[in-house]
Design an enzyme around this catalytic site. Structure first.
Site, mmCIF file in Angstrom:
data_model
loop_
_atom_site.group_PDB
_atom_site.id
_atom_site.type_symbol
_atom_site.label_atom_id
_atom_site.label_comp_id
_atom_site.label_asym_id
_atom_site.label_seq_id
_atom_site.Cartn_x
_atom_site.Cartn_y
_atom_site.Cartn_z
ATOM 1 N N HIS A 1 0.821 -1.215 0.000
ATOM 2 C CA HIS A 1 0.000 0.000 0.000
ATOM 3 C C HIS A 1 0.854 1.264 0.000
ATOM 4 C CE1 HIS A 1 0.800 0.826 4.292
ATOM 5 N NE2 HIS A 1 0.799 -0.491 4.411
ATOM 6 N N ASN A 2 0.384 2.250 -0.745
ATOM 7 C CA ASN A 2 0.992 3.580 -0.835
ATOM 8 C C ASN A 2 2.390 3.588 -1.434
ATOM 9 O OD1 ASN A 2 -0.890 3.884 1.921
ATOM 10 N ND2 ASN A 2 -0.993 5.615 0.500
#
Length: 349
Positions: A255-256
């Site tokens: 994620h991210n």
């Protein structure tokens, strides 16, 4: 319609297409490309170095494409019991890629329209020139642009977007609020927008508490993603893959993560959350990257390296924990020397 309409039929036509210098029979008939092990009459083979050039010289094939780094005395001689023609090129890898492209079969184009078995939400938008194959599912508010091909059993979630000319193979998932740009290729089983892997100890001390992820994934233009790769959605903002990046099979992107333009991620690489990979970086197979690390532009990380700290761009890296290539080599040499000394002084077992 199938076939390769630009396929050269003779050694001379191939030489012209590749910009190669030609010796031997320009009219030699070419039927296919082959490895040195499998070549026969009508085939074209490739030789990047002296050893391969010597092997090519013994083959009765139509043509041998040889790198100009091979000295003239080591090159095959046309009509001397070997290939009918010899083509000399300055960059063998590019020449091979160009030749393969000439011989690729053109796939049967997909007819535009939506297959009767597909499920398309009434609020979704599908361009009339898009092709939606059997058993696909397109969720509320999703958008499928002009020229998109969804092969079969592709799932687009709520408000998902697929840009013009992209092709999604069978069983691809683009989850809610995720976007794929134009001219992308997503191979079988790619999943865009899986939940990020986020957990905290539960307040009562029993088990784990799941952390929701509200962001999405934005995949740029001309990105290719290999089979079985998964890209997690962001916790708050989006996970981003830059234009022109190429990702191999079975890669995990957390994620991210923010991946720049024209990066290369090889098979089974694992990228933890909030990593930044700058433009042009290359990660070899099974490279692991710890969370919140930054990898500089044009950095090259060797296979199975463990990146646990920020690394600068335009340098080569190896090992776990990762080191610059020169330092890693020095450490390897020192360890070998130490092992030899340990044996020689009689203290070894």
């Amino acid at each position: 319609m199938t076939g390769a309409p630009n396929r050269p039929g003779t050694a001379g036509a191939l030489a012209e297409a590749l910009g190669a210098a030609l010796s031997g029979d320009a009219g030699a008939t070419i039927t296919s490309l082959a490895t040195l092990e499998d070549a026969g009459p009508g085939d074209v083979v490739f030789a990047r170095d002296t050893a391969h050039a010597h092997r090519a010289g013994s083959l009765q094939c139509a043509a041998a494409v040889v790198s100009d780094t091979v000295t003239e005395s080591d090159r095959p001689v046309a009509r001397d019991g070997g290939p009918a023609a010899v083509l000399i090129v300055p960059d063998l890898d590019n020449a091979m890629a160009d030749a393969i492209e000439l011989f690729v079969e053109v796939p049967v184009p997909r007819e535009p329209g939506v297959h009767p078995t597909a499920i398309v939400d009434e609020t979704a938008t599908v361009h009339p020139a898009a092709s939606v194959g059997p058993w696909c599912e397109i969720g509320p508010g999703a958008h499928v642009a002009e020229g998109v091909v969804l092969e079969s059993r592709v799932t687009l979630g709520r408000d998902a977007v697929v840009g013009p000319g992209s092709r999604l193979a069978c069983n691809v998932v683009v989850a809610d609020r995720c976007a794929v740009g134009a001219l992308c290729i997503l191979h079988t089983g790619v999943v865009i927008g899986t939940d990020g892997f986020g957990y905290r100890p539960a307040p009562d001390g029993k088990g784990l508490k799941k952390i929701p992820h509200l962001g999405g994934v934005r995949v740029g233009n001309a990105v290719e993603i290999g089979a079985g790769t998964c890209i997690d959605r962001g916790k708050l903002g989006d996970t981003v893959v830059g234009d022109g990046t190429k990702i191999d099979n079975l890669v995990q992107i957390g994620h991210n993560v923010r991946i720049g333009r024209a990066c290369v991620l090889c098979g089974q690489a694992g990228i933890a959350g909030s990593v930044v990979i700058e433009d042009g970086a290359v990660l070899g197979g099974q490279v692991g990257v710890a969370d919140h690390v930054r990898i500089g532009a044009m950095a090259r990380v060797g296979a199975q390296a463990g990146v646990n700290r920020d690394i600068e761009g335009a340098r080569d890296y190896f090992g776990t924990p990762v080191q610059e290539a020169r330092e890693s080599m020095r450490m390897t040499v020192a360890l070998r020397r130490l092992a030899r000394e340990h044996r020689h002084d009689g203290s070894g077992s």
